[in-house]
Design a protein around this motif. Structure first.
Motif, PDB file in Angstrom:
ATOM      1  N   HIS A   9       0.818  -1.226  -0.009  1.00  0.00           N
ATOM      2  CA  HIS A   9       0.007  -0.054  -0.053  1.00  0.00           C
ATOM      3  C   HIS A   9       0.701   1.139  -0.115  1.00  0.00           C
ATOM      4  O   HIS A   9       2.122   1.369   0.334  1.00  0.00           O
ATOM      5  CB  HIS A   9      -1.021   0.165   1.096  1.00  0.00           C
ATOM      6  N   CYS A  22     -11.925   3.014  -6.874  1.00  0.00           N
ATOM      7  CA  CYS A  22     -11.284   2.279  -5.828  1.00  0.00           C
ATOM      8  C   CYS A  22     -12.305   1.682  -4.845  1.00  0.00           C
ATOM      9  O   CYS A  22     -13.408   2.356  -4.818  1.00  0.00           O
ATOM     10  CB  CYS A  22     -10.468   3.275  -4.926  1.00  0.00           C
ATOM     11  N   VAL A  59     -11.727  -1.432   1.631  1.00  0.00           N
ATOM     12  CA  VAL A  59     -11.276  -2.746   2.190  1.00  0.00           C
ATOM     13  C   VAL A  59     -11.572  -2.771   3.720  1.00  0.00           C
ATOM     14  O   VAL A  59     -10.717  -1.908   4.537  1.00  0.00           O
ATOM     15  CB  VAL A  59      -9.913  -3.126   1.967  1.00  0.00           C
ATOM     16  N   HIS A 119      -8.544   1.487   4.178  1.00  0.00           N
ATOM     17  CA  HIS A 119      -7.706   1.227   3.019  1.00  0.00           C
ATOM     18  C   HIS A 119      -8.543   1.135   1.655  1.00  0.00           C
ATOM     19  O   HIS A 119      -9.974   0.573   1.807  1.00  0.00           O
ATOM     20  CB  HIS A 119      -7.071  -0.144   3.291  1.00  0.00           C
ATOM     21  N   ARG A 139      -8.998  -0.456  -2.183  1.00  0.00           N
ATOM     22  CA  ARG A 139      -8.254  -1.193  -3.219  1.00  0.00           C
ATOM     23  C   ARG A 139      -8.241  -0.526  -4.453  1.00  0.00           C
ATOM     24  O   ARG A 139      -9.173   0.006  -5.004  1.00  0.00           O
ATOM     25  CB  ARG A 139      -9.062  -2.595  -3.240  1.00  0.00           C
ATOM     26  N   ASP A 197      -8.807  -8.788  -6.084  1.00  0.00           N
ATOM     27  CA  ASP A 197      -8.907  -8.628  -4.651  1.00  0.00           C
ATOM     28  C   ASP A 197      -7.713  -8.522  -3.755  1.00  0.00           C
ATOM     29  O   ASP A 197      -7.876  -8.382  -2.536  1.00  0.00           O
ATOM     30  CB  ASP A 197      -9.758  -9.846  -4.520  1.00  0.00           C
ATOM     31  N   THR A 198      -6.561  -8.905  -4.254  1.00  0.00           N
ATOM     32  CA  THR A 198      -5.370  -9.031  -3.557  1.00  0.00           C
ATOM     33  C   THR A 198      -4.246  -7.899  -3.771  1.00  0.00           C
ATOM     34  O   THR A 198      -3.216  -7.741  -3.253  1.00  0.00           O
ATOM     35  CB  THR A 198      -4.515 -10.079  -3.610  1.00  0.00           C
ATOM     36  N   THR A 215      -3.239  -1.293  -2.010  1.00  0.00           N
ATOM     37  CA  THR A 215      -4.256  -0.376  -1.479  1.00  0.00           C
ATOM     38  C   THR A 215      -3.591   0.934  -1.333  1.00  0.00           C
ATOM     39  O   THR A 215      -2.406   1.336  -1.191  1.00  0.00           O
ATOM     40  CB  THR A 215      -4.864  -0.723  -0.146  1.00  0.00           C
TER      41      THR A 215
END
Length: 149
Positions: free
Chosen positions: A7, A28, A31, A57, A59, A65-66, A69
């Protein structure tokens, strides 16, 4: 040692408003959970006495999804900073690939952002035509809008 980018942090005066700007304009995704952090451990880590941080945060788009951020946090007490220009040393801007730079620049302006410079374009040999513009979000952080054609 395995390394993975996670991030980038942005300290905001109003984290909720700034997060809403990035959610609305740049797709964005929040999260959960929202953060509410304080204590001796945080004071030790930040070097800020009696620190209290709240935020979220987000994303960043295009990475699943991973993906990394944008961490938008606010301290109860903040200090002023000088205006950052494109040539100021340190982290200067966040960049988003968009389909239409001019249209997105207008959306940034309508959402409370401001312009840094003008729309520019250039052929980059071996890469293609780059169109980009530097803008500022509502809190003055620089945002690059770019499109490769």
């Amino acid at each position: 040692m395995a390394i993975r980018y996670v991030h980038t942090n942005c300290i905001a005066r109003d984290w909720r408003a700034l997060a809403a700007f990035y959610v609305r304009l740049f797709d964005c995704k929040p999260v959960p959970p929202e953060r509410d952090l304080s204590g001796d451990w945080l004071d030790a880590a930040t070097g800020v006495k009696d620190s209290h941080i709240t935020g979220v945060h987000l994303r960043l788009p295009g990475h699943g999804d991973t993906g990394p951020t944008l961490e938008i946090f606010a301290y109860d007490a903040v200090t002023d900073r000088p205006d950052v220009a494109a040539n100021t040393p340190g982290f200067a801007h966040i960049a988003f690939l968009v389909d239409d730079v001019a249209a997105m620049a207008e959306e940034v302006l309508a959402a409370g952002g401001s312009a840094v410079g003008e729309l520019a374009s250039r052929d980059v040999p071996g890469v293609g035509r780059l169109e980009f513009r530097y803008m500022r979000d509502p809190e003055g952080n620089m945002v690059e809008l770019l499109c490769w054609k």
